[in-house]
Design a protein around this motif. Sequence first.
Motif, short mmCIF file in Angstrom:
data_model
loop_
_atom_site.label_atom_id
_atom_site.label_comp_id
_atom_site.label_asym_id
_atom_site.label_seq_id
_atom_site.Cartn_x
_atom_site.Cartn_y
_atom_site.Cartn_z
N LEU A 92 0.85 -1.19 0.00
CA LEU A 92 0.00 0.00 0.00
C LEU A 92 0.89 1.24 0.00
N VAL A 93 0.73 2.07 -1.03
CA VAL A 93 1.52 3.31 -1.14
C VAL A 93 0.56 4.48 -1.01
N GLU A 94 0.56 5.10 0.16
CA GLU A 94 -0.41 6.15 0.49
C GLU A 94 0.20 7.10 1.50
N ASP A 95 0.20 8.41 1.19
CA ASP A 95 0.84 9.37 2.10
C ASP A 95 -0.11 9.93 3.15
N LEU A 141 -0.16 -7.85 -5.01
CA LEU A 141 -0.94 -6.72 -5.51
C LEU A 141 -0.38 -5.44 -4.91
N VAL A 142 -0.45 -4.35 -5.69
CA VAL A 142 0.02 -3.05 -5.21
C VAL A 142 -1.14 -2.06 -5.29
N LEU A 143 -1.37 -1.32 -4.19
CA LEU A 143 -2.37 -0.26 -4.15
C LEU A 143 -1.63 1.07 -4.12
N VAL A 144 -1.93 1.96 -5.07
CA VAL A 144 -1.14 3.17 -5.27
C VAL A 144 -2.03 4.41 -5.30
N ASP A 145 -1.70 5.38 -4.46
CA ASP A 145 -2.30 6.71 -4.59
C ASP A 145 -1.54 7.46 -5.69
N LEU A 146 -2.16 8.47 -6.28
CA LEU A 146 -1.49 9.20 -7.37
C LEU A 146 -0.71 10.40 -6.87
N MET A 147 -1.27 11.15 -5.93
CA MET A 147 -0.62 12.36 -5.45
C MET A 147 0.31 12.00 -4.29
N LEU A 148 1.53 11.61 -4.63
CA LEU A 148 2.50 11.15 -3.64
C LEU A 148 3.73 12.04 -3.64
N PRO A 149 4.38 12.22 -2.49
CA PRO A 149 5.64 12.96 -2.46
C PRO A 149 6.79 12.13 -3.02
N GLU A 150 7.84 12.82 -3.48
CA GLU A 150 9.10 12.24 -3.96
C GLU A 150 8.96 11.56 -5.33
N MET A 151 7.97 10.73 -5.52
CA MET A 151 7.68 10.11 -6.81
C MET A 151 6.17 9.94 -6.90
N TYR A 191 -4.72 -10.42 4.95
CA TYR A 191 -3.65 -10.07 4.02
C TYR A 191 -2.46 -9.53 4.81
N HIS A 192 -1.26 -9.79 4.29
CA HIS A 192 -0.08 -9.12 4.84
C HIS A 192 0.08 -7.80 4.08
N VAL A 193 0.12 -6.68 4.81
CA VAL A 193 0.15 -5.37 4.17
C VAL A 193 1.40 -4.61 4.58
N THR A 194 2.17 -4.17 3.59
CA THR A 194 3.30 -3.26 3.80
C THR A 194 2.86 -1.86 3.41
N TRP A 195 3.06 -0.89 4.30
CA TRP A 195 2.62 0.48 4.04
C TRP A 195 3.82 1.37 3.75
N SER A 196 3.81 2.02 2.59
CA SER A 196 4.84 2.99 2.21
C SER A 196 4.20 4.37 2.17
N THR A 197 4.93 5.38 2.64
CA THR A 197 4.34 6.72 2.78
C THR A 197 4.69 7.67 1.65
N PRO A 207 -1.94 9.43 6.30
CA PRO A 207 -1.87 8.40 7.35
C PRO A 207 -3.23 7.90 7.80
N GLU A 208 -4.23 8.78 7.82
CA GLU A 208 -5.56 8.35 8.26
C GLU A 208 -6.16 7.34 7.29
N ILE A 209 -6.10 7.64 6.00
CA ILE A 209 -6.62 6.72 4.99
C ILE A 209 -5.81 5.43 4.99
N ALA A 210 -4.50 5.57 5.07
CA ALA A 210 -3.62 4.39 5.01
C ALA A 210 -3.89 3.44 6.16
N ARG A 211 -4.08 3.97 7.35
CA ARG A 211 -4.32 3.09 8.51
C ARG A 211 -5.64 2.35 8.38
N VAL A 212 -6.67 3.04 7.90
CA VAL A 212 -7.96 2.40 7.72
C VAL A 212 -7.87 1.28 6.69
N VAL A 213 -7.22 1.59 5.54
CA VAL A 213 -7.07 0.58 4.49
C VAL A 213 -6.21 -0.58 4.97
N ARG A 214 -5.10 -0.27 5.59
CA ARG A 214 -4.19 -1.31 6.08
C ARG A 214 -4.88 -2.21 7.10
#
Length: 233
Positions: free
Chosen positions: A7-10, A49-59, A27-33, A12-19
């Motif tokens: 899960l790639v999501e910056d 599977l990879v879950l990706v947000d579009l508006m992310l910092p750095e890349m 599922y085993h979930v790795t969270w990247s910020t 934190p509130e959304i990421a924690r709920v999804v994770r």
Amino acid sequence: MKGSLLLVEDDPEIARVVRDTLRRENYHVTWSTSGLEGWEDFLKQSYDLVLVDLMLPEMDGFDLCKNIRWKSDVPILIISACKEDEVKVKGLHLGADDYLTKPFSLAELKARVESLLRRWRRYKGQPVPENETEYMGGLTLYWDRQKAELDGSEIALTAKEFDLLSVLAQHPETVFSKRELYQHVWQQADAAGLHTVTVHIKSLREKLADPVKNPRFIQTVWGKGYRFIGEPL
């Protein structure tokens, strides 16, 4: 485990709920910020599977999808607040397999993840694991077959009893009033049906060996309704 997800999501509130939701689904979930952190995590291990947000910092998510697709055919699900068609089309052209617009329901998220994983595993010729959830106390729910087991023995649930249990179990800790349960399961708003809910809850508890005073699965919230408190393994 039903699969390993990145899960790639910056946010934190959304990421924690999804994770947390996907972890409850086993599922085993790795969270990247950030996009860069997501790319680095992707290179470290194999994911289903990879879950990706579009508006992310750095890349941003577009570049991350492009980089992942150059290296792998792993399913990619974009989850983004962008609703414009051109954004969706761009993401799909870069290799994403599906697009989920924020805000989304957790039920839809789980369904999309399961659908993508089933298609991917069939494409790869891998066995498709049964869609099931195990809980402490010996309860196992087989969602696709609408079947329940307690301590390894099948519970003879009616269709409505399984539907009622499903609504509660798929929204753990959510308190449902009798009216809401009647609307969800019987698809009607008739107040006269509230007694029907009471009768079915009583029958469910008997079949689950779930006492009212010391429940493991269905808890009565006095004056409000019922909620599911079963703990997934």
